[in-house]
Design a protein around this motif. Structure first.
Motif, PDB file in Angstrom:
ATOM      1  N   THR A  63     -46.923  53.457 -23.256  1.00 41.45           N
ATOM      2  CA  THR A  63     -47.333  53.184 -24.623  1.00 41.45           C
ATOM      3  C   THR A  63     -47.131  51.711 -24.960  1.00 41.45           C
ATOM      4  OG1 THR A  63     -46.718  55.427 -25.273  1.00 41.45           O
ATOM      5  CG2 THR A  63     -46.983  53.803 -27.047  1.00 41.45           C
ATOM      6  N   PHE A  64     -48.118  51.132 -25.622  1.00 43.54           N
ATOM      7  CA  PHE A  64     -48.001  49.743 -26.083  1.00 43.54           C
ATOM      8  C   PHE A  64     -48.927  49.568 -27.283  1.00 43.54           C
ATOM      9  CE2 PHE A  64     -51.414  49.907 -22.989  1.00 43.54           C
ATOM     10  CZ  PHE A  64     -52.416  49.131 -23.533  1.00 43.54           C
ATOM     11  N   ALA A  96     -60.584  45.806 -13.164  1.00 38.20           N
ATOM     12  CA  ALA A  96     -59.460  46.147 -12.283  1.00 38.20           C
ATOM     13  C   ALA A  96     -59.059  44.935 -11.444  1.00 38.20           C
ATOM     14  CB  ALA A  96     -59.825  47.332 -11.394  1.00 38.20           C
ATOM     15  N   CYS A  97     -60.051  44.202 -10.925  1.00 34.59           N
ATOM     16  CA  CYS A  97     -59.758  42.996 -10.138  1.00 34.59           C
ATOM     17  C   CYS A  97     -59.171  41.900 -11.019  1.00 34.59           C
ATOM     18  CB  CYS A  97     -61.022  42.493  -9.458  1.00 34.59           C
ATOM     19  SG  CYS A  97     -61.634  43.563  -8.132  1.00 34.59           S
ATOM     20  N   LEU A  98     -59.730  41.732 -12.213  1.00 32.55           N
ATOM     21  CA  LEU A  98     -59.206  40.746 -13.153  1.00 32.55           C
ATOM     22  C   LEU A  98     -57.740  41.020 -13.456  1.00 32.55           C
ATOM     23  CD1 LEU A  98     -59.485  38.530 -15.379  1.00 32.55           C
ATOM     24  CD2 LEU A  98     -60.355  40.332 -16.888  1.00 32.55           C
ATOM     25  N   LEU A  99     -57.452  42.267 -13.797  1.00 27.16           N
ATOM     26  CA  LEU A  99     -56.091  42.639 -14.161  1.00 27.16           C
ATOM     27  C   LEU A  99     -55.136  42.484 -12.981  1.00 27.16           C
ATOM     28  CD1 LEU A  99     -54.249  43.792 -16.372  1.00 27.16           C
ATOM     29  CD2 LEU A  99     -54.860  46.083 -15.562  1.00 27.16           C
ATOM     30  N   ALA A 154     -55.764  49.750 -20.339  1.00 32.75           N
ATOM     31  CA  ALA A 154     -55.000  50.937 -19.956  1.00 32.75           C
ATOM     32  C   ALA A 154     -55.729  51.735 -18.872  1.00 32.75           C
ATOM     33  CB  ALA A 154     -54.750  51.816 -21.180  1.00 32.75           C
ATOM     34  N   HIS A 155     -57.061  51.840 -18.987  1.00 38.99           N
ATOM     35  CA  HIS A 155     -57.838  52.552 -17.967  1.00 38.99           C
ATOM     36  C   HIS A 155     -57.750  51.830 -16.624  1.00 38.99           C
ATOM     37  CE1 HIS A 155     -60.565  54.625 -21.179  1.00 38.99           C
ATOM     38  NE2 HIS A 155     -59.460  55.311 -20.938  1.00 38.99           N
ATOM     39  N   ALA A 156     -57.870  50.500 -16.646  1.00 38.85           N
ATOM     40  CA  ALA A 156     -57.777  49.723 -15.407  1.00 38.85           C
ATOM     41  C   ALA A 156     -56.396  49.880 -14.768  1.00 38.85           C
ATOM     42  CB  ALA A 156     -58.071  48.247 -15.687  1.00 38.85           C
ATOM     43  N   TRP A 157     -55.377  49.931 -15.590  1.00 39.21           N
ATOM     44  CA  TRP A 157     -53.997  50.086 -15.116  1.00 39.21           C
ATOM     45  C   TRP A 157     -53.815  51.395 -14.357  1.00 39.21           C
ATOM     46  CZ3 TRP A 157     -49.760  47.513 -14.152  1.00 39.21           C
ATOM     47  CH2 TRP A 157     -48.510  48.139 -14.179  1.00 39.21           C
ATOM     48  N   THR A 158     -54.338  52.482 -14.897  1.00 43.20           N
ATOM     49  CA  THR A 158     -54.192  53.773 -14.219  1.00 43.20           C
ATOM     50  C   THR A 158     -55.054  53.826 -12.960  1.00 43.20           C
ATOM     51  OG1 THR A 158     -55.868  54.756 -15.683  1.00 43.20           O
ATOM     52  CG2 THR A 158     -53.568  55.015 -16.314  1.00 43.20           C
ATOM     53  N   GLU A 209     -50.267  41.708 -25.477  1.00 41.50           N
ATOM     54  CA  GLU A 209     -49.086  40.962 -25.063  1.00 41.50           C
ATOM     55  C   GLU A 209     -47.994  41.913 -24.580  1.00 41.50           C
ATOM     56  OE1 GLU A 209     -51.484  38.388 -27.707  1.00 41.50           O
ATOM     57  OE2 GLU A 209     -50.768  40.463 -27.849  1.00 41.50           O
ATOM     58  N   GLU A 210     -47.804  43.010 -25.310  1.00 38.96           N
ATOM     59  CA  GLU A 210     -46.818  44.009 -24.886  1.00 38.96           C
ATOM     60  C   GLU A 210     -47.232  44.639 -23.559  1.00 38.96           C
ATOM     61  OE1 GLU A 210     -46.203  46.953 -27.856  1.00 38.96           O
ATOM     62  OE2 GLU A 210     -45.487  45.520 -29.366  1.00 38.96           O
ATOM     63  N   PHE A 211     -48.528  44.917 -23.442  1.00 33.85           N
ATOM     64  CA  PHE A 211     -49.023  45.520 -22.203  1.00 33.85           C
ATOM     65  C   PHE A 211     -48.755  44.610 -21.002  1.00 33.85           C
ATOM     66  CE2 PHE A 211     -52.472  45.596 -19.055  1.00 33.85           C
ATOM     67  CZ  PHE A 211     -52.274  46.854 -18.520  1.00 33.85           C
ATOM     68  N   TYR A 212     -49.114  43.337 -21.103  1.00 30.62           N
ATOM     69  CA  TYR A 212     -48.937  42.428 -19.976  1.00 30.62           C
ATOM     70  C   TYR A 212     -47.457  42.266 -19.623  1.00 30.62           C
ATOM     71  CZ  TYR A 212     -53.830  41.183 -20.749  1.00 30.62           C
ATOM     72  OH  TYR A 212     -55.192  41.234 -20.911  1.00 30.62           O
TER      73      TYR A 212
END
Length: 288
Positions: A265-266, A22-25, A253-257, A270-273
């Motif tokens: 959806t991705f 989570a911190c990395l992201l 995706a888990h860290a994002w939520t 690369e699409e996610f970032y």
């Protein structure tokens, strides 16, 4: 904002876990949302707590998420001369002093003075009485340190009353986190710090050191902690499982939520970032 410099700076005490991710992201997305520089630093200043494999394992995990430092990776274990120079400067200014106290004597002094355990009462402020110096402490004046946190809001702390004069070089000869992180943030021109909320109460100490050393104070963002089912912070001590490097998309995706964003959806990282940066920009009102 080309002047933006952010960093991800893990201590290599074990595998990276969900809280680390989570911190990395968050640190990466904030840097990219500001069109800034993002760097990785290895904070390896506590060898007794650092397995020999941990630093490379953490870097391999970061690599699995296709994230790369914009500058060469700095290892704090190469920076001891810089920390000594900072300590010498503080001593020269009368802002650091040698301390002969043991843990037991500090506990006894707290009890005698009616202070919360762990608050240093200043026993050695005026000398050690001939006893050998064990550690070095930073001299803290009374007063409240306040700063605006980009996630948590305004945070205030009277360091003198809640912490006391704090250690900047430990009794075992190792450098304390507080001094090392301040010196290296200054050395690397870090302008924005994004990290876990467990470190928010460290920040006033670091601000005091920044002022004493003539260094700028970065903007801070302390993100919510990832907790286990018992409500404890994920850590090596609570046996937090390592990030699964084989499924980085799912882990991201888990860290994002966890960071409070709605899933989307991705197909690729690369699409996610790309999408996540845009949404981060909107949430924190960062101009494109």
């Amino acid at each position: 904002m080309s002047h933006y410099v952010g960093r991800f700076a893990p201590s290599p005490t074990g595998h990276l876990h969900a809280g680390s991710l989570a911190c990395l992201l968050a640190s990466y997305l904030d840097a990219r949302a500001h069109r800034g520089t993002w760097i990785i630093r290895v904070e390896d200043i506590d060898p007794p707590r650092e397995p020999a494999w941990a630093a490379e394992d953490q870097l391999e995990t970061i690599e699995a998420f296709k994230l790369h430092s914009d500058r060469p990776i700095l290892r704090q274990s190469t920076r001891y001369d810089a920390y000594q120079e900072a300590l010498d400067l503080l001593i020269g200014k009368g802002l650091a002093y040698g301390c002969a106290c043991t843990r037991k004597s500090i506990e006894a002094a707290c009890a005698a003075a009616g202070l919360p355990q762990g608050v240093y009462s200043g026993t050695c402020r005026h000398g050690t009485g001939g006893a050998p110096i064990r550690a070095w402490r930073f001299l803290v004046d009374d007063g409240v340190v306040s700063f605006p946190d980009r996630w948590q809001g305004t945070f205030k702390q009277n360091v003198s009353k809640e912490v006391g004069d704090f250690v900047i070089r430990r009794a075992d000869g190792l450098w304390a986190y507080q001094l090392a992180v301040v010196v290296d943030d200054g050395f690397q021109d870090v302008t924005h710090v994004v990290r876990g909320a467990d470190l928010i109460d460290n920040t006033p100490r670091q601000i005091l050191l920044q002022k004493a050393l003539g260094l700028p104070t970065p903007a801070y963002m302390h993100i919510p902690l990832v907790l286990d089912k018992n409500g404890n912070k994920l850590s090596k001590q609570t046996l937090a499982p390592a990030i699964d490097q084989s499924r980085p998309e799912e882990e991201a995706a888990h860290a994002w939520t966890h960071l409070g964003f709605k899933p989307f959806t991705f197909d690729t990282l690369e699409e996610f970032y790309s999408e996540a940066v845009q949404r981060w920009r909107v949430r924190f009102q960062i101009s494109a």
